[in-house]
Structures are given as C-alpha cells and as structure tokens.
Design a protein around this motif. Structure first.
Motif, PDB file in Angstrom:
ATOM      1  N   LYS A 111      53.935  11.833 -59.773  1.00  0.00           N
ATOM      2  CA  LYS A 111      52.588  11.556 -60.265  1.00  0.00           C
ATOM      3  C   LYS A 111      52.657  10.507 -61.363  1.00  0.00           C
ATOM      4  CE  LYS A 111      51.027  16.332 -59.489  1.00  0.00           C
ATOM      5  NZ  LYS A 111      50.516  17.555 -60.162  1.00  0.00           N
ATOM      6  N   ASP A 112      51.585   9.735 -61.477  1.00  0.00           N
ATOM      7  CA  ASP A 112      51.470   8.670 -62.464  1.00  0.00           C
ATOM      8  C   ASP A 112      50.912   9.259 -63.756  1.00  0.00           C
ATOM      9  OD1 ASP A 112      50.731   6.456 -64.009  1.00  0.00           O
ATOM     10  OD2 ASP A 112      50.166   5.250 -62.275  1.00  0.00           O
ATOM     11  N   ILE A 113      51.795   9.596 -64.698  1.00  0.00           N
ATOM     12  CA  ILE A 113      51.314  10.257 -65.916  1.00  0.00           C
ATOM     13  C   ILE A 113      50.506   9.301 -66.794  1.00  0.00           C
ATOM     14  CG2 ILE A 113      53.228  11.908 -65.880  1.00  0.00           C
ATOM     15  CD1 ILE A 113      53.149   9.648 -68.776  1.00  0.00           C
ATOM     16  N   ALA A 118      45.517   8.222 -69.374  1.00  0.00           N
ATOM     17  CA  ALA A 118      44.490   7.199 -69.607  1.00  0.00           C
ATOM     18  C   ALA A 118      43.119   7.709 -69.184  1.00  0.00           C
ATOM     19  CB  ALA A 118      44.839   5.917 -68.853  1.00  0.00           C
ATOM     20  N   ASP A 119      43.052   8.347 -68.031  1.00  0.00           N
ATOM     21  CA  ASP A 119      41.769   8.883 -67.547  1.00  0.00           C
ATOM     22  C   ASP A 119      41.199   9.906 -68.518  1.00  0.00           C
ATOM     23  OD1 ASP A 119      41.898   7.276 -65.324  1.00  0.00           O
ATOM     24  OD2 ASP A 119      42.491   8.874 -63.928  1.00  0.00           O
ATOM     25  N   LYS A 127      40.999   6.145 -77.729  1.00  0.00           N
ATOM     26  CA  LYS A 127      41.485   4.849 -77.248  1.00  0.00           C
ATOM     27  C   LYS A 127      42.980   4.922 -76.962  1.00  0.00           C
ATOM     28  CE  LYS A 127      37.872   1.821 -78.887  1.00  0.00           C
ATOM     29  NZ  LYS A 127      37.544   0.401 -79.080  1.00  0.00           N
ATOM     30  N   ILE A 128      43.408   4.098 -76.005  1.00  0.00           N
ATOM     31  CA  ILE A 128      44.801   4.141 -75.579  1.00  0.00           C
ATOM     32  C   ILE A 128      45.452   2.771 -75.702  1.00  0.00           C
ATOM     33  CG2 ILE A 128      44.225   3.815 -73.115  1.00  0.00           C
ATOM     34  CD1 ILE A 128      46.582   5.797 -72.526  1.00  0.00           C
ATOM     35  N   TYR A 178      44.111   0.780 -65.071  1.00  0.00           N
ATOM     36  CA  TYR A 178      44.064   1.944 -65.961  1.00  0.00           C
ATOM     37  C   TYR A 178      42.880   1.933 -66.925  1.00  0.00           C
ATOM     38  CZ  TYR A 178      48.660   2.692 -64.026  1.00  0.00           C
ATOM     39  OH  TYR A 178      49.705   2.906 -63.129  1.00  0.00           O
ATOM     40  N   GLY A 179      41.831   1.198 -66.550  1.00  0.00           N
ATOM     41  CA  GLY A 179      40.642   1.173 -67.385  1.00  0.00           C
ATOM     42  C   GLY A 179      40.828   0.304 -68.615  1.00  0.00           C
ATOM     43  N   GLU A 180      39.943   0.490 -69.584  1.00  0.00           N
ATOM     44  CA  GLU A 180      39.986  -0.322 -70.800  1.00  0.00           C
ATOM     45  C   GLU A 180      41.161   0.079 -71.676  1.00  0.00           C
ATOM     46  OE1 GLU A 180      37.290  -0.744 -74.749  1.00  0.00           O
ATOM     47  OE2 GLU A 180      36.265  -1.241 -72.863  1.00  0.00           O
ATOM     48  N   ILE A 181      41.970  -0.901 -72.047  1.00  0.00           N
ATOM     49  CA  ILE A 181      43.141  -0.669 -72.874  1.00  0.00           C
ATOM     50  C   ILE A 181      42.889  -1.279 -74.251  1.00  0.00           C
ATOM     51  CG2 ILE A 181      45.640  -0.964 -73.061  1.00  0.00           C
ATOM     52  CD1 ILE A 181      44.548   0.714 -70.617  1.00  0.00           C
TER      53      ILE A 181
END
Length: 415
Positions: A111-113, A118-119, A127-128, A178-181
């Motif tokens: 699995k992609d941790i 991030a989700d 924020k990530i 992975y969305g907004e970083i």
C-alpha cells in the motif's frame, strides 16, 4: 539555481501561513525501521544493496493508521507534517513508476502510505510537506559516488543525467498524484557539493507544478535562488551547536528548526533518551522567539505505530499549547533579543516575555516603543509592579510567580 525567481501570490500566502504555524511533526520512516538502528543503518553497518533488499520483505506495517497519526498531530497542537517519501537508501514510500524499489512493489504491505497520510491530512486540514533525499545509495546512476554509500556494492559506472531525470520524474509524481503539497524538504546536497544537481531546473519544475509549494533544502548554507524557507538542523537560527550551521547567515525567508524527540531520526530500538515535555516546550518557545517554526521528529516503529513514549509526550505538549498557544501561534519575534534566560514574542500590542531559566526576581526589559497599558502574568493575570526609566523597564516578580516550564509576562501597550 532558479534564475530570477519571483514567488507567486499563492506561494507568498503559503509562506505567511507557515510563519504563523510554528509547530510541525517530522517523520522519518522507511524499511530501515525493521532493523531498529536508525535511518543510516545501510551505511553505518555497511550493508550492500543485494542484502539490503531483503529488509523490504520484512516491512509490513499492518498497524499503520493515518487517522491515528493525524489525530495525534492535532492533539499535539501541530499544524503540519513533513514525512520522508524516500531517504538515502533510495527506497520510495510511495508507489512510483520510476522503479520497483518502492513500498507497493517490494513489501508485503503493498500500500502507498504517502497517499494514505496525504489523503487524511487533506481531509483534516493538516498541511503536508514531502521530505525527499537527493542522495541515493541504491540507484546505479547515482554516479560518480558521493561522500557516502561506498559499501552498497553498486557497479562503478552510471549516468548522472539519467539520475537527475529519475528524480524529476519522481517529484512530478509526488506533486501530481497526492493533492496540494505545502512544501518539499530536500536533503543530501552535501553528499556531492560540487556536482551539477540541475537544482534550478528541479526548483522550477516544482514551482510550475504547484506554485504555492515551498522549497527548502538542508544543504547547511544560506538559501539559494528558488528556495522559499530556510531550515536549521538541530540548531536555532544563528546558532551552531550541532556543527551543521557554521557561518550560515539567517535569511529573511520563513525559518524552521528541526530536532529529534530522542537522539535518533529513524526508529532506534535502544534509544531511550526521551526529551521531556519541558525540554520540548522550551525548544518550541525559543524557536518562536527566534521567529522560527519547530519541526519535532519521531521515528515510527516498523509496525506503523508511533511508540507510546512519544505519543504521550506529544499530547502533553499539546495540552500546554491549549493553555499558552496564544503566545506561540501567529506571533512574531518580540522586541527583546533572545537571552540565556528566555525569549520574547509579539502579537499586535501584546509582548510575551517567556522566562525559561529565571536568573533573578527582577526582570529588566530594554526600552520599548509605546506607552504601557499594563504588565501582568499570563497564567494568573496578576498585575506586576514595574518601574520605567530612560533605559528600560524593571519588572518585579515573586518566587511564587515562576512556572516550572515557562513563566510568561505580558506587556500590553496602548495601540
């Protein structure tokens, strides 16, 4: 370097948020946690890449719960997380298509941790930031070799330009899927100081993909063109107790200092040098008094849990922030320069003096601008007697006024 870099409006807004956030969680987690000897274990134990590949088959963090991690971040009063997408062993903790040396293709967990955390962060308003190692002890094209990674058993050949393209492709994945970083936290430029890293091209790529994304680089030098924040490893800005910050000038960019919760970045089974709540709060306060964020690191266990000793301490720090957070979040550096006894922070017409190591019952404050409305203890709101002259202010404190962790005096001026 990225020539003629002009931050976008989104980037400047993100910088402003970052300056106000003050507290974040640093996470060093990878397959190295299986060996319980820190993130440099491949190098320090001189493990060749063929042998090290076996470690991936033991990495199965079935107890990893992103909801639990994010809940802990919130309980600790932290506003962001910086997590290792890959470290110097080159192992990707996300599902990259650039190599099968990643968590989905090489571990039983599959699995992609990074996607999972991030989700959850996006869902919960945390924020990530992505830590990304420029060093790679595994990749054949990381050639010529740098100062480290000489025991990995790689062939003595490779194509440096291919390695640069590999990194660009991975960074494109991280900033696309992975969305907004909030930012990218680079590390490892020190391994090959004179190499052509194409760093300007890499920075330009990141800012093009996500204009708000802040770039920081742990190269232990003054920031270069294209960087959006400056970090200090195991040091407050302007200090060099760690030896990493010799002759490094403090810039006007947003600042961050990082430190470990024990003595290790990655999980170390034998490291019981746990920092106390008081020590962590003092570091956080001193960072704020130097106009910097505090990024506190934990190394999760191979099963995916953050060990109880760390979690308990973080929650206790969070309780302190629930009570005193007004003096930390959203503040700027106060008018009193950091001293051995403490620091000052300021928000609007309120100056917060943090006495961390009391030296006397009389506190001298240099001359301040503006007329004083009142001076009191933050915790009890008790008014304090003071005398003001042409040199400054003398504030009288009683022994009973001192708090074991942080005695906060509030000077409120007339607006």
């Amino acid at each position: 370097m990225q020539v003629d870099y002009t931050p976008t409006r989104e980037n400047m807004a993100n910088r402003n948020w970052f300056r106000n956030a003050k507290f974040g969680l640093f996470v060093h987690w990878g397959i190295y946690s299986v060996l319980g000897d820190g993130e440099w274990v491949m190098e320090q134990q001189r493990i060749d890449k063929q042998t090290y590949e076996k470690v991936a088959s033991f990495f199965n963090p079935t107890e990893f719960d992103p909801k639990e991690w994010v809940r802990l971040i919130k309980d600790a009063g932290m506003k962001y997380i910086t997590i290792t997408t890959r470290h110097h062993d080159g192992f990707s903790m996300f599902h990259t298509k650039q190599s099968d040396w990643n968590i989905v293709d090489k571990t039983p967990y599959k699995k992609d941790i990074i996607k999972m955390i991030a989700d959850e962060c996006h869902k919960e308003g945390i924020k990530i930031f992505f830590y990304y190692s420029l060093v790679d002890w595994y990749h054949e094209d990381y050639y010529p070799r740098g100062a480290t990674g000489h025991y990995s058993g790689r062939n003595n050949n490779g194509d440096w330009n291919k390695y640069i393209e590999f990194m660009k492709a991975q960074l494109t994945e991280l900033l696309t899927n992975y969305g907004e970083i909030a930012g990218v936290w680079f590390d490892g430029l020190w391994d090959k100081k004179d190499a052509d890293w194409k760093i300007g091209e890499i920075y330009e790529l990141i800012h093009k993909l996500q204009p708000q994304c802040m770039i920081g680089n742990n190269h232990h030098h003054a920031p270069i063109e294209g960087e959006d924040f400056q970090m200090f490893e195991k040091d407050l800005p302007g200090q060099n107790k760690s030896g990493f910050s010799k002759d490094v000038q403090v810039s006007k960019l947003p600042l961050e200092t990082c430190e470990t919760i024990n003595n290790s970045w990655g999980f170390n089974l034998r490291d019981k040098n746990y920092k106390s709540v008081k020590t962590i709060v003092n570091y956080l306060v001193r960072a704020a008094g130097n106009d910097a964020n505090f990024l506190l690191n934990v190394g999760p266990m191979p099963n995916g849990k953050i060990q109880k000793e760390f979690a308990d301490t973080l929650r206790r720090v969070g309780k302190w922030l629930q009570k005193y957070g007004e003096t930390i979040y959203g503040v700027g550096k106060g008018p009193i320069e950091p001293r051995s006894w403490g620091v000052s922070t300021q928000k609007g017409n309120k100056i917060y003096i943090h006495i961390l190591a009391p030296e006397d019952e009389i506190l001298f404050v240099p001359l301040l601008k503006g007329n004083i409305r009142k001076i009191n203890l933050y915790e009890s709101n008790k008014p304090l007697d003071y005398i003001r002259n042409e040199l400054g202010i003398l504030i009288k404190l009683d022994k009973d006024d001192f708090n074991h962790t942080d005695t906060i005096v509030v000077i409120e001026t007339k607006e």
